[in-house]
Scaffold this active site. Structure first.
Site, PDB file in Angstrom:
ATOM      1  N   ASN A  20       0.352  -0.979   5.486  1.00  0.00           N
ATOM      2  CA  ASN A  20       1.258  -0.204   6.170  1.00  0.00           C
ATOM      3  C   ASN A  20       0.631  -0.262   7.646  1.00  0.00           C
ATOM      4  O   ASN A  20      -0.476   0.418   7.836  1.00  0.00           O
ATOM      5  CB  ASN A  20       1.292   1.381   5.797  1.00  0.00           C
ATOM      6  CG  ASN A  20       2.058   1.592   4.762  1.00  0.00           C
ATOM      7  OD1 ASN A  20       3.180   1.967   4.789  1.00  0.00           O
ATOM      8  ND2 ASN A  20       1.605   1.566   3.496  1.00  0.00           N
ATOM      9  N   GLU A  23      -5.792   8.763   7.962  1.00  0.00           N
ATOM     10  CA  GLU A  23      -6.127   8.118   6.750  1.00  0.00           C
ATOM     11  C   GLU A  23      -7.728   8.767   6.338  1.00  0.00           C
ATOM     12  O   GLU A  23      -8.267   9.006   5.423  1.00  0.00           O
ATOM     13  CB  GLU A  23      -6.222   6.594   6.627  1.00  0.00           C
ATOM     14  CG  GLU A  23      -4.943   6.155   6.085  1.00  0.00           C
ATOM     15  CD  GLU A  23      -5.023   4.588   5.804  1.00  0.00           C
ATOM     16  OE1 GLU A  23      -5.495   4.369   4.839  1.00  0.00           O
ATOM     17  OE2 GLU A  23      -4.593   3.805   6.606  1.00  0.00           O
ATOM     18  N   GLU A  38       0.805  -1.199   0.028  1.00  0.00           N
ATOM     19  CA  GLU A  38       0.093   0.000  -0.102  1.00  0.00           C
ATOM     20  C   GLU A  38       0.933   1.291   0.090  1.00  0.00           C
ATOM     21  O   GLU A  38       2.059   1.097   0.624  1.00  0.00           O
ATOM     22  CB  GLU A  38      -0.874  -0.218   1.378  1.00  0.00           C
ATOM     23  CG  GLU A  38      -1.708   1.089   1.570  1.00  0.00           C
ATOM     24  CD  GLU A  38      -2.463   1.094   2.986  1.00  0.00           C
ATOM     25  OE1 GLU A  38      -1.412   0.907   4.024  1.00  0.00           O
ATOM     26  OE2 GLU A  38      -3.683   1.502   3.291  1.00  0.00           O
TER      27      GLU A  38
HETATM   28  N1  CDT Z   1      -2.922   1.471   6.579  1.00  0.00           N
HETATM   29  C1  CDT Z   1      -3.639   0.849   7.264  1.00  0.00           C
HETATM   30  O1  CDT Z   1      -4.897   0.616   7.067  1.00  0.00           O
HETATM   31  N2  CDT Z   1      -3.208   0.445   8.484  1.00  0.00           N
HETATM   32  C2  CDT Z   1      -4.340  -0.062   9.819  1.00  0.00           C
HETATM   33  C3  CDT Z   1      -3.832   0.748  10.851  1.00  0.00           C
HETATM   34  C4  CDT Z   1      -4.859   0.741  11.634  1.00  0.00           C
HETATM   35  S1  CDT Z   1      -4.589   1.600  13.382  1.00  0.00           S
HETATM   36  C5  CDT Z   1      -5.227   2.786  12.704  1.00  0.00           C
HETATM   37  C6  CDT Z   1      -4.199  -1.571   9.608  1.00  0.00           C
HETATM   38  O2  CDT Z   1      -5.406  -2.136   9.792  1.00  0.00           O
HETATM   39  O3  CDT Z   1      -3.153  -2.248   9.693  1.00  0.00           O
END
Ligand code: CDT
Length: 341
Positions: free
Chosen positions: A207, A156, A60
């Site tokens: 990520n 995000e 991603e």
């Molecule tokens: N990039 C992404 O979606 N990361 C989320 C982090 C969650 S915590 C805000 C994940 O589910 O890994």
């Protein structure tokens, strides 16, 4: 390379194999240029070609640092992390080289559309360099507003709209390919929607910061939870799953690595051993999926969609329902009806 052991049911005599490279990336610094990143992507692509990959899968947001960790108020600065065309001049060398090598790829990037929409996007390109599919992330995690008490942000929800379209599958590379991004992998619906369209290989870039500010007790479980959801998604839907990380310590924030390729049995076929740029390769016999799709998870025979209506209802609608309305509508009493307490 593990394949279905002799004795496991093979329901097709036609063997369809695809060699996949999960092209894990280590950190990308805020000041790194697209050209520098594309060099790294092309090095992994070359490794993939050397190892016989049909498809190389990047994470991603693979072209820049994970910018949602900062509250960015300057629009020009924010826009500098998005792509307004694909391939852009900086990324075109990757497209050209992949087509020259005959290797397909899947690339995650931040997309700013001509009419101003911002998506977290995953693009699938075939071995001839033709676009197969563009997927936009469905589940957008994190928060909408600046939360200065956090050691780093996860904005995000400020920087991306959720996709207006559901998950899709596309016929490519000799099979049925599905796409998802990061947080999508934590939702069982992601896999099931694609499995209803006969998906055989789901590509998921991620990520994942290891520190989870709302509940730090989960930090130590980050790798376990990531594998747990992808292994369950694979097994319960009879599909391969490829999880590809941008990992390592990026701008002071540690990201989960542990990229892996998972079989329809739920077994991990291959996993990264570093948290840097690393290609994880496995050959996926797509006919293995049928051993699960045609037996234990034969949807047409065993699934009970009439029992699952609540899953597709928005939460607000559910909360407005009375207990009676929410109770089973089969004329029986509500509550447990099985033999165990
Ligand atoms: N990039 C992404 O979606 N990361 C989320 C982090 C969650 S915590 C805000 C994940 O589910 O890994």
């Amino acid at each position: 390379m593990p394949t279905p052991p002799e004795g496991r049911t093979r329901l097709s005599s036609r063997v369809r194999e695809i060699t996949v490279g999960a092209a894990q990336l280590g950190p990308i610094a805020r000041h790194d240029t697209r050209a520098e990143v594309v060099e790294r992507l092309m090095a992994l692509l070359q490794q993939g070609s050397d190892q016989g990959c049909d498809l190389v899968v990047y994470p991603e947001l693979a072209l820049t640092t994970f910018f949602p960790r900062w509250w960015i108020t300057d629009t020009d600065e924010l826009n500098s992390f998005y792509e307004t065309e694909m391939p852009s001049p900086e990324v075109k060398p990757l497209f050209d080289e992949a087509a020259r090598l005959g290797v397909g790829f899947c690339l995650g990037y931040a997309e700013l559309t001509p009419d101003g929409h911002r998506y977290n996007t995953y693009l699938l390109v075939d071995g001839d360099g033709a676009e197969v599919a563009k997927f936009r992330k469905v589940h957008i995690p994190g928060h909408e507003d600046h939360e200065p008490e956090r050691p780093f942000q996860h904005l995000e929800r400020a920087y991306f709209e959720p996709s207006p379209q559901t998950f899709g599958t596309w016929t490519a590379f000799g099979g049925e390919i599905g796409l998802a991004l990061c947080n999508d992998r934590r939702w069982s619906e992601t896999y099931r929607v694609m499995a209803l369209a006969d998906v055989e290989l789901i590509l998921i870039g991620y990520n994942t910061p290891i520190h989870y500010f709302p509940d730090p007790s989960q930090d130590v479980l980050a790798g376990f939870h990531s594998r747990l959801v992808m292994q369950a998604g694979a097994y319960q839907n009879g599909t391969f799953v490829v999880g590809v990380a941008k990992g390592g310590v990026e701008e002071g924030v540690e990201g989960l690595a542990e990229s892996c390729i998972i079989a329809p049995s739920g077994e991990v076929l291959a996993q990264a051993t570093t948290d840097g740029d690393e290609l994880v390769v496995a050959t996926c016999n797509l006919d293995w999926c049928a051993a699960y799709k045609n037996t234990l998870y034969d949807f047409s025979r065993y699934r009970r969609p009439e029992m699952y209506a609540a899953i597709a209802e928005p939460m607000a609608q559910r909360k407005n329902q009375t207990t009676a309305e929410a109770a089973p509508t089969n004329g029986e009493t509500s509550g447990h009806q099985g033999g165990m307490p």
